[in-house]
Every structure is written in C-alpha cells, then in structure tokens.
Design a protein around this motif. Structure first.
Motif, PDB file in Angstrom:
ATOM      1  N   ASP A  96       0.963  -1.137   0.091  1.00 40.12           N
ATOM      2  CA  ASP A  96       0.185  -0.031   0.082  1.00 40.12           C
ATOM      3  C   ASP A  96       0.831   1.048   0.053  1.00 40.12           C
ATOM      4  O   ASP A  96       2.111   1.089  -0.125  1.00 40.12           O
ATOM      5  CB  ASP A  96      -1.119   0.055   1.289  1.00 40.12           C
ATOM      6  N   SER A  97       0.247   2.605   0.269  1.00 43.51           N
ATOM      7  CA  SER A  97       1.168   3.564   0.227  1.00 43.51           C
ATOM      8  C   SER A  97       2.008   3.803   1.217  1.00 43.51           C
ATOM      9  O   SER A  97       3.238   4.388   0.982  1.00 43.51           O
ATOM     10  CB  SER A  97       0.092   5.068   0.060  1.00 43.51           C
ATOM     11  N   SER A  98       1.920   3.014   2.272  1.00 48.97           N
ATOM     12  CA  SER A  98       2.966   3.159   3.444  1.00 48.97           C
ATOM     13  C   SER A  98       4.055   2.276   3.113  1.00 48.97           C
ATOM     14  O   SER A  98       5.247   2.504   3.366  1.00 48.97           O
ATOM     15  CB  SER A  98       2.168   2.689   4.654  1.00 48.97           C
ATOM     16  N   GLY A  99       3.792   1.017   2.421  1.00 49.58           N
ATOM     17  CA  GLY A  99       4.783   0.338   2.123  1.00 49.58           C
ATOM     18  C   GLY A  99       5.572   1.135   0.884  1.00 49.58           C
ATOM     19  O   GLY A  99       6.895   1.053   0.975  1.00 49.58           O
ATOM     20  N   ILE A 100       5.121   1.678   0.012  1.00 48.37           N
ATOM     21  CA  ILE A 100       5.790   2.403  -1.118  1.00 48.37           C
ATOM     22  C   ILE A 100       6.646   3.569  -0.349  1.00 48.37           C
ATOM     23  O   ILE A 100       7.673   3.816  -0.726  1.00 48.37           O
ATOM     24  CB  ILE A 100       4.676   2.979  -2.122  1.00 48.37           C
ATOM     25  N   GLY A 101       5.878   4.239   0.636  1.00 49.03           N
ATOM     26  CA  GLY A 101       6.684   5.184   1.292  1.00 49.03           C
ATOM     27  C   GLY A 101       7.855   4.730   1.966  1.00 49.03           C
ATOM     28  O   GLY A 101       8.851   5.208   2.010  1.00 49.03           O
ATOM     29  N   GLU A 102       7.595   3.450   2.561  1.00 52.36           N
ATOM     30  CA  GLU A 102       8.984   2.964   3.349  1.00 52.36           C
ATOM     31  C   GLU A 102       9.984   2.443   2.257  1.00 52.36           C
ATOM     32  O   GLU A 102      11.194   2.694   2.640  1.00 52.36           O
ATOM     33  CB  GLU A 102       8.457   1.650   3.960  1.00 52.36           C
ATOM     34  N   LEU A 122       9.604  -7.728  -9.211  1.00 51.27           N
ATOM     35  CA  LEU A 122       8.665  -6.944  -8.652  1.00 51.27           C
ATOM     36  C   LEU A 122       7.258  -7.703  -9.380  1.00 51.27           C
ATOM     37  O   LEU A 122       7.114  -7.984 -10.556  1.00 51.27           O
ATOM     38  CB  LEU A 122       8.455  -5.794  -9.216  1.00 51.27           C
ATOM     39  N   PRO A 123       6.194  -7.788  -8.592  1.00 44.84           N
ATOM     40  CA  PRO A 123       4.858  -8.390  -9.320  1.00 44.84           C
ATOM     41  C   PRO A 123       4.380  -7.350  -9.969  1.00 44.84           C
ATOM     42  O   PRO A 123       4.462  -5.960  -9.911  1.00 44.84           O
ATOM     43  CB  PRO A 123       4.069  -8.531  -7.920  1.00 44.84           C
ATOM     44  N   THR A 152       4.770  -2.955  -9.947  1.00 40.39           N
ATOM     45  CA  THR A 152       5.350  -2.201 -11.114  1.00 40.39           C
ATOM     46  C   THR A 152       4.244  -1.298 -11.506  1.00 40.39           C
ATOM     47  O   THR A 152       4.573  -0.067 -11.805  1.00 40.39           O
ATOM     48  CB  THR A 152       5.494  -3.147 -12.218  1.00 40.39           C
ATOM     49  N   ASP A 153       3.057  -1.468 -11.780  1.00 39.92           N
ATOM     50  CA  ASP A 153       2.058  -0.609 -11.989  1.00 39.92           C
ATOM     51  C   ASP A 153       2.010   0.698 -11.025  1.00 39.92           C
ATOM     52  O   ASP A 153       1.849   2.055 -11.338  1.00 39.92           O
ATOM     53  CB  ASP A 153       0.700  -1.089 -11.884  1.00 39.92           C
ATOM     54  N   ILE A 154       2.173   0.388  -9.759  1.00 40.74           N
ATOM     55  CA  ILE A 154       2.187   1.616  -8.564  1.00 40.74           C
ATOM     56  C   ILE A 154       3.317   2.436  -8.750  1.00 40.74           C
ATOM     57  O   ILE A 154       3.215   3.471  -8.906  1.00 40.74           O
ATOM     58  CB  ILE A 154       1.958   0.860  -7.226  1.00 40.74           C
ATOM     59  N   LEU A 155       4.539   1.827  -8.771  1.00 38.67           N
ATOM     60  CA  LEU A 155       5.622   2.405  -9.173  1.00 38.67           C
ATOM     61  C   LEU A 155       5.703   3.363 -10.534  1.00 38.67           C
ATOM     62  O   LEU A 155       6.196   4.512 -10.510  1.00 38.67           O
ATOM     63  CB  LEU A 155       6.966   1.565  -9.239  1.00 38.67           C
ATOM     64  N   ILE A 163       2.649   4.637 -12.087  1.00 39.97           N
ATOM     65  CA  ILE A 163       1.673   5.740 -11.695  1.00 39.97           C
ATOM     66  C   ILE A 163       2.165   6.554 -10.751  1.00 39.97           C
ATOM     67  O   ILE A 163       2.038   7.828 -10.985  1.00 39.97           O
ATOM     68  CB  ILE A 163       0.391   4.915 -10.835  1.00 39.97           C
ATOM     69  N   THR A 164       3.175   6.187  -9.695  1.00 45.01           N
ATOM     70  CA  THR A 164       3.606   7.197  -8.942  1.00 45.01           C
ATOM     71  C   THR A 164       4.941   7.798  -9.205  1.00 45.01           C
ATOM     72  O   THR A 164       5.452   8.903  -8.945  1.00 45.01           O
ATOM     73  CB  THR A 164       3.967   6.760  -7.241  1.00 45.01           C
ATOM     74  N   GLN A 165       5.456   7.607 -10.757  1.00 43.79           N
ATOM     75  CA  GLN A 165       6.608   7.925 -11.371  1.00 43.79           C
ATOM     76  C   GLN A 165       7.999   7.557 -10.440  1.00 43.79           C
ATOM     77  O   GLN A 165       8.986   8.137 -10.776  1.00 43.79           O
ATOM     78  CB  GLN A 165       6.444   9.446 -11.592  1.00 43.79           C
ATOM     79  N   LEU A 166       7.849   6.568  -9.481  1.00 42.95           N
ATOM     80  CA  LEU A 166       8.965   6.270  -8.780  1.00 42.95           C
ATOM     81  C   LEU A 166       9.704   5.110  -9.448  1.00 42.95           C
ATOM     82  O   LEU A 166      10.801   4.856  -9.204  1.00 42.95           O
ATOM     83  CB  LEU A 166       8.536   5.579  -7.407  1.00 42.95           C
ATOM     84  N   ILE A 167       9.170   4.698 -10.658  1.00 39.25           N
ATOM     85  CA  ILE A 167       9.848   3.540 -11.458  1.00 39.25           C
ATOM     86  C   ILE A 167      11.377   4.333 -11.610  1.00 39.25           C
ATOM     87  O   ILE A 167      12.286   3.389 -12.150  1.00 39.25           O
ATOM     88  CB  ILE A 167       8.875   3.310 -12.299  1.00 39.25           C
TER      89      ILE A 167
END
Length: 112
Positions: free
Chosen positions: A55-61, A81-82, A86-89, A91-95
C-alpha cells in the motif's frame, strides 16, 4: 510479515514475505533495512516477489529506505516485482527512482 535476509557476493538481499502495508509490513521493512545497515551492509537488494500486497505506506517505506541507504553511501535496488507493484511505481513515477531488475543474478551483478 516476515523478512529474510541473506548475503550474496557482498550484497544483502532482503526478502519480504506477506503484506507490506501500514502498521506491520512497513515497520518490518524499516527494521530490516536498519538492521542490514547496522550490520555493515551498504548494497541492499529487495526481492518483492514474495510480497502479496503493498500500500502507500509500503511504497513510502521503500522511498525512505532508498533515501537512508543512499545517504549512508550505499545503494538500494529492487527486483522480481509483481505486476501490481510495477504499476504502482509507474503511476507514482517512482519507477525512475529505483533501479529495477528481473532476476537476482542480474541485480547482484549490477553492484560491481
């Protein structure tokens, strides 16, 4: 949430199993990264293949861990990465922030 740590060719590999979500998984990830750094690890590789949910907390971590490791002169990279992660990264441009690899061999070799 359980995180196993192992070492391959000077690289600490962290393998989270379960949900990387607020309250449990994010704390476990933070503690695993801190423990690896305290043990002298500078090159960290996170295998996200065993994570069922993030979730967003995991991404934040993950972002916090990346910053902490970088500030201590190390590198943190991701692999396996599942599709949802990959999709979340993307979307957030963290990729574009993380170095991401398909497999462990490729990822470990990238630290040289």
């Amino acid at each position: 949430m359980k995180i196993e740590a192992r070492h391959v060719k000077g690289v600490t590999i962290l393998e989270p199993k379960g949900k990387i979500t607020i309250g449990v998984g994010d704390v476990a990830l933070r503690e695993a990264v801190s423990g690896a750094l305290e043990a002298g690890g500078r090159n960290l590789l996170v295998n996200l293949g065993g994570g069922s949910t993030i979730d967003s907390s995991g991404i934040g971590e993950l972002v916090s861990a990346f910053t902490t490791v970088t500030n201590r002169g190390g590198k943190l990279k991701l692999y396996n990465l599942p599709p949802k992660v990959t999709d979340i990264l993307q979307i957030t441009q963290l990729i574009s922030v993380f170095e991401i690899f398909e497999n462990e061999g490729e990822a470990v070799a990238s630290f040289k």
